[in-house]
Design a protein around this motif. Sequence first.
Motif, short mmCIF file in Angstrom:
data_model
loop_
_atom_site.label_atom_id
_atom_site.label_comp_id
_atom_site.label_asym_id
_atom_site.label_seq_id
_atom_site.Cartn_x
_atom_site.Cartn_y
_atom_site.Cartn_z
N GLY A 119 22.68 -23.73 3.32
CA GLY A 119 21.34 -24.27 3.14
C GLY A 119 20.48 -24.13 4.38
O GLY A 119 19.32 -24.54 4.40
N HIS A 142 12.20 -25.14 7.36
CA HIS A 142 13.14 -25.39 6.26
C HIS A 142 13.77 -26.77 6.36
O HIS A 142 14.28 -27.29 5.35
N THR A 145 10.95 -28.39 4.21
CA THR A 145 11.00 -27.89 2.83
C THR A 145 11.28 -26.39 2.83
O THR A 145 10.85 -25.67 3.74
N THR A 146 12.01 -25.95 1.83
CA THR A 146 12.21 -24.51 1.63
C THR A 146 11.26 -23.98 0.57
O THR A 146 11.27 -22.79 0.26
N ASP A 148 8.77 -25.17 -3.18
CA ASP A 148 8.86 -25.77 -4.50
C ASP A 148 8.97 -24.67 -5.55
O ASP A 148 8.15 -23.75 -5.56
N PRO A 149 9.95 -24.74 -6.45
CA PRO A 149 10.12 -23.67 -7.45
C PRO A 149 8.95 -23.54 -8.42
O PRO A 149 8.84 -22.53 -9.13
N GLN A 170 15.63 -15.77 -7.91
CA GLN A 170 14.31 -15.99 -7.32
C GLN A 170 13.15 -15.43 -8.14
O GLN A 170 11.99 -15.73 -7.84
N ALA A 209 17.04 -15.72 -1.20
CA ALA A 209 17.71 -17.01 -1.38
C ALA A 209 18.59 -17.40 -0.19
O ALA A 209 19.10 -16.55 0.54
N SER A 216 17.49 -14.59 4.73
CA SER A 216 16.67 -15.69 4.20
C SER A 216 15.23 -15.23 4.11
O SER A 216 14.73 -14.54 5.00
N GLY A 221 12.76 -21.47 -1.54
CA GLY A 221 12.70 -22.43 -2.63
C GLY A 221 11.67 -22.09 -3.69
O GLY A 221 11.65 -22.70 -4.76
N LYS A 223 9.43 -19.16 -6.16
CA LYS A 223 9.75 -18.02 -7.00
C LYS A 223 8.77 -16.88 -6.74
O LYS A 223 7.66 -17.09 -6.26
N SER A 420 3.64 -25.91 -1.12
CA SER A 420 4.75 -26.76 -1.55
C SER A 420 4.70 -28.12 -0.86
O SER A 420 4.95 -29.16 -1.47
#
Length: 479
Positions: A119, A142, A145-146, A148-149, A170, A209, A216, A221, A223, A420
């Motif tokens: 993670g 990160h 936050t990574t 929001d999907p 993703q 991902a 990375s 996180g 899409k 996000s």
Amino acid sequence: MRNHKVIGAASAVALAVGLVGTAIAPAAATGPEHTYLVLAPQGAGTKAAAARVAAADGTVVATYDQIGVLVARSSSTAFERAVAGRGVEAVASTDGLGTVLDEGEIVETVDSAVVEATGDPTGEPLWTRQWDMAQIDVPAAHAVTTGDPSVVVGVLDSGIDANHPDLATQVAKDQSASCIGGVVDRSQAAWSPTTSSHGTHVAGTIAAALNGVGISGVAPGVKVASVKVVNDDGYIYPEAAVCGILWAAEQGMPITNHSYYIDPWEFNCRNDERQRPVWLAVQRALKYASSKGGLAIASAGNSNVDLQHKFVDSGSPNDGSAPVEDRTINGACVDLPGEAPGVVTVSAVGPAEVKSYYSSYGQGVVDVTAPGGDSRWRNPAVSTATDAVLSTIPGGGYGYSQGTSMAAPHASGVAALALSAHPGMKPGQLASFLERTATPIACPDGVFELRPGYPATCTGGQRNGFYGAGNVNALNAVQ
């Protein structure tokens, strides 16, 4: 009876005239089928324009009522002249207006081990090669936050390999589509890459991902959606770009990445009769997308030119449609979509956080800069692959590439993190926030020429022509 004979005679004469007329007037000449952008007057709808297309022996293949644009095809050699008139503001054949995608050559490929996912981006197997992510403070971001999907970044490009191990989770397949030919095709085969790694590389930079494989992304996180606008020959045609922009808008994508330019002349001149309809159509599409909540982020280009000042373009057209010619580029000529109103334009820096030798620039044109790689900054005579940007390539691999095409997705990823962490920002607010949270970089003194043959002069103060408001910063964007 006499009257009947007279009428009959008159009818016979009329028929004879008709037959003679048919014999003398040849049918409309035909040739190869061509594609056209047909623009109705702004706000007038496309019904009248569609009728004129049909009357001119054309076929409408896509209708974009939102912006008053039709994509039409016709084999009539007189189509462009015949379709003009009431209900049509402008028309242009897009043949010869395809732009070769600047691939940003993959200079070296890399294999990845598989480790246990932590993670933490620094735990990814190839993290030590991702100087670009460290430069813009991705690990610290990160921790906040990574991404929001629900945030989907549209990648208008050559397609995304949705089977790549770093992208399999993703890709928003339900929002992906091909726009080749100006027509939407939602099948995965249509929006997947065929001949180019470019779109997959861009997508990995944005959202690869955190899964213990490879690299990375800036915002793992969120899409990404594949919006394919580059055909198998590597060309981007205006109708595909317009279709892609509108598709992303209708899907509600808050951010779109545009690592390309439209038109083989690189700079679209609004005072050019043939190029003006392209400018109008793209401008309408981008304005509509903004009204639907979408922010466009685009690359500044790799020609090392000052976009603010007049110069001579000696490298266009680049599609083989006509001989390369010298054209004076002035205020009527813009790099689309990068210089369109409301678009965030991104220049490139290398590992030393100075302008990449190839990056175009311009005071008042470049909004921010971001890592794009510079394989020549250590030694101008030798290319060092690891100073380019490492990202995903089709088939499950990883490759180094460089260009402002690689810089733009870093900015798109940071924008996705910002949205996000701070949901609800409108496009203008998000663009301003991206600039306010950037790290300023001062102009170098004098003529900047790290690589001989690529001189450039920076103008401006804290906000300047090389770097705009500065290098995007992921940590600042999420705080």
